[in-house]
Design an enzyme around this catalytic site. Structure first.
Site, PDB file in Angstrom:
ATOM      1  N   TYR A 179    -106.365   7.634  37.976  1.00 27.38           N
ATOM      2  CA  TYR A 179    -107.103   6.652  38.766  1.00 27.38           C
ATOM      3  C   TYR A 179    -107.074   6.916  40.268  1.00 27.38           C
ATOM      4  CZ  TYR A 179    -108.860   3.302  35.394  1.00 27.38           C
ATOM      5  OH  TYR A 179    -109.589   2.682  34.428  1.00 27.38           O
ATOM      6  N   GLU A 265     -84.870   5.937  12.894  1.00 34.95           N
ATOM      7  CA  GLU A 265     -86.330   6.003  13.001  1.00 34.95           C
ATOM      8  C   GLU A 265     -86.916   4.659  13.385  1.00 34.95           C
ATOM      9  OE1 GLU A 265     -88.378   7.451   9.519  1.00 34.95           O
ATOM     10  OE2 GLU A 265     -90.320   6.726  10.215  1.00 34.95           O
ATOM     11  N   ASP A 317     -86.849   7.307   7.193  1.00 36.15           N
ATOM     12  CA  ASP A 317     -87.443   7.037   5.888  1.00 36.15           C
ATOM     13  C   ASP A 317     -87.422   8.310   5.055  1.00 36.15           C
ATOM     14  OD1 ASP A 317     -88.017   4.437   6.521  1.00 36.15           O
ATOM     15  OD2 ASP A 317     -90.142   4.784   6.937  1.00 36.15           O
TER      16      ASP A 317
END
Lengths: 436, 436
Positions: A179, A265, A317
């Site tokens: 920006y 995780e 997982d």
């Protein structure tokens, strides 16, 4: 060796515990005693691992130095490895580049930059370093060429902006940087891309340019450090933990009495560990990036590892993405390979949930999920990757997952009770030294 | 009154600041002095607002009590408003429900629960409360009916699990709760849905059931509190800040010398404010949920407001979603209307970035983005909503946005320099009392 969860543990303890209601407040206090009785009995195998990790870290440093030396002697090709530089070093390098550009213009040779290529073809996995690095390919950005005038201009402007950031000692995001000159950059992808070029040109990490990603990670447990002058004691961060800052250069004086780092995780498992103050039962530091690891968390983990030489145990997982997350922490993502050395933390142990755990801990059928075709494809592709192939135990587990076509989340352990993770699963795993 | 940014500010300050390089460390220290010279001059209008807010809070409490009284006298329809209950209260209520269920079975009337309906048709926005509440609709869940036997069974099981959580004084996530009995629940949506029913039945918030969402928010600035016994001083949380815990029942003893709470939509702006320690320049508490507000952050903000009676100033993107985020903090989302009272923080002031700021601060054309058709539709729909219609200044600003078809991010301010937000925009806004 692993105790099968008893039937009783799967029943809610409401009726049994109702009588203890009035004692709840005091039991909270005892849960926070620095060392519980179980502590010492769990640590045997962990302490062996800790000594191994420390020796390995030292050996690795020797080998890395060796590689650099051979490289300097010209026996191997030059590789681009960027370094973490402080603001004064970045400023000095930017000023050197600009001085040489000015000299080139004054001598009639025009403005150009020699930028290391970051394309896949110019990347290489280096065994000794356990990291992806850039090979010797170079692109010339010439202001006098129509093809590269725009890139050259953008590069000059980005270097000017980075010079301002480093002079002021402030940090900003890629979005903010974009920006500051939308008219020139047009698209954020253009300023982002050039930013990586500037990092390679200066020979430093993107974070050294004081342009950082947003923060996502949290830490809790047995570590203290100074952050921008404030003393942070992560054993005193309540149940919510401390937000990991997007840049680690403000972190100093890291000290810890932990035996290992538990890398988690997911947020939900982190919450369980933090609320139960698991780090007081087995001295550890608990870190999560809440899913896909962000740069801030990876930098922080690396700092911890480098300064404390602790083993890192990963709790993810049991699916290909859990493993992918460990691999991002370990060897970096391909998109930022030039920066990989400064983001990678090799040698993370896979504690769980592993595919073989599903049967060993008797995870009920209903808590296992069928892998999708996409999951299976991802798993099969990963079997071909270096970081899996060189670790037979990992290869074996991943093969099992793909063969069984079953996955499971960390939360599946809740089928044995809400606190099974902290009271049974992790203590057992740690006592047995069951990591690979 | 608002100073146009001078041309000079848009130039990088690198060359000017290069000479100051060696002083950078010491200037960091001075930036952290508790009160800077500018502090007092900015506060005039803010202190007026603060007195107004305090008076309004007190008046509102009186009116809310009034509404409850009228309701008890039978003059208005009964509304379901759930309360924040502690674990002992939830346990007592669950046991009362179960006792009455057992009595009903023993007396031959079978097992059933009377559950308040949560459908849109049973929702109402109450002017005096400034919140959405449930009307008097009730659904009977009967174990003897084929249509509701499953829901009734799931409800009983969920109440048993919640009883366990409250007895043990631990918190869990919806996902963990689901995994404790996948065989019965089958889909997480089923246990989630019933959990909301149980909250309405018990008459408490979902968080009172000790089932919480994951955390996302961060806080930094002039507030201290105890979190699960640990003293947290948010002026000493470095640049990364403190992670807001997913449940506020462990937070006690909130104290603060802040003049207001600055609620920030985005991470990048939060980072700028935290690094510049803006809260030491103008005493404030800075909170962000990094985008869409999560339950933990909303609960935390509400606690701060209720205990400290401070004005809240919102800093969001100038687009319909920025406004939507403020509305979620203020009046709750429709999905959890029964819980709205305990999540809502009415009376947030819209500080910026407002559509009219784009021209007033001369945001360059290139930093403004064209609104998509979808943005415009969202904006037009919002013009019809109560919370916009009752605030003419908001209505005017949103109309302007839709008319101009332009939006802008907070980061657009970076076009005037990286620190324009903290050094010019916010101080000016606060001095001028430019909130609506």
């Amino acid at each position: 060796m692993v105790p099968k969860p008893r039937k009783r543990q799967r029943e809610p303890a409401g009726s049994r515990l109702a009588g203890k209601r009035n004692r709840a407040t005091s039991s909270l206090d005892t849960a926070r005693a620095p060392v519980s009785l179980e502590d010492a009995s769990l640590l045997g195998k962990l302490q062996v691992l800790r000594r191994q990790i420390k020796a390995k870290d030292e050996e690795k440093q020797r080998r890395a130095q060796d590689t650099v030396l051979r490289s300097n002697n010209g026996h191997v090709a030059t590789r681009v490895e960027v370094l973490e530089l402080n603001s004064n070093q970045v400023l000095a390098e930017l000023e050197r580049i600009m001085l040489s550009a000015a000299t080139s213009i004054l001598e009639g040779r025009g403005l150009s930059y020699k930028v290391p290529r970051r394309s896949a073809g110019n990347q290489e996995y280096v065994e000794e370093l356990e990291r992806i690095v850039l090979k010797e390919g170079i692109a010339i950005r010439n202001f006098a060429s129509i093809a590269s005038v725009r890139k050259t201009t953008i590069m000059t402007r980005v270097m000017q902006l980075v010079h301002e950031l480093c002079s002021r000692r402030i940090h900003t995001t890629k979005r903010d940087l974009f920006y500051t000159d939308v008219k020139l950059f047009r698209q954020q992808t253009e300023s982002d891309d050039v930013l990586n070029d500037v990092a390679c040109l200066v020979g430093c990490t993107r974070n050294s340019l004081n342009v950082v990603a947003s923060e996502k990670g949290i830490v809790v447990g047995r570590v203290t450090f100074q952050e921008d002058g404030d003393l942070i004691d992560c054993t005193r961060m309540g149940v919510g933990g401390k937000a990991i800052p997007p840049y680690t250069d403000r972190i100093t004086n890291i000290t810890s009495d932990a035996e290992f780092i538990l890398l988690v995780e997911k947020d939900a498992a982190f919450m369980r560990l933090a609320e139960d103050r698991f780090y007081n039962r087995v001295k550890c530091i608990i870190v999560t990036a809440k899913g896909q690891p962000d740069v801030g968390t990876r930098l922080f983990l690396r700092r911890l590892k480098r300064e404390l030489h602790l083993p890192i145990l990963g709790l993810v997982d049991s699916d290909p993405y859990g493993l992918k997350i460990l691999s991002v922490y370990m060897s970096g993502s391909k998109g930022m390979s030039y920066d990989s050395a400064n983001l990678a933390t090799p040698d993370i142990k896979w504690l769980g949930i592993r595919p073989s755990d599903l049967d060993r801990y008797g995870i009920p059928e209903q808590c296992r999920l069928a892998m999708t075709e996409n999951d299976i494809k991802t798993g099969k592709d990963m079997l071909e990757e270096d970081f899996i192939k060189k670790n037979p135990a990992w290869y074996h587990e991943l093969s099992l997952m793909v063969k069984r076509r079953e996955k499971a989340e960390i939360q599946a352990l809740s089928s044995f009770g809400f606190q099974y993770l902290t009271e049974v699963y992790l203590p057992e795993k740690i006592r047995a030294g069951d990591w690979i």
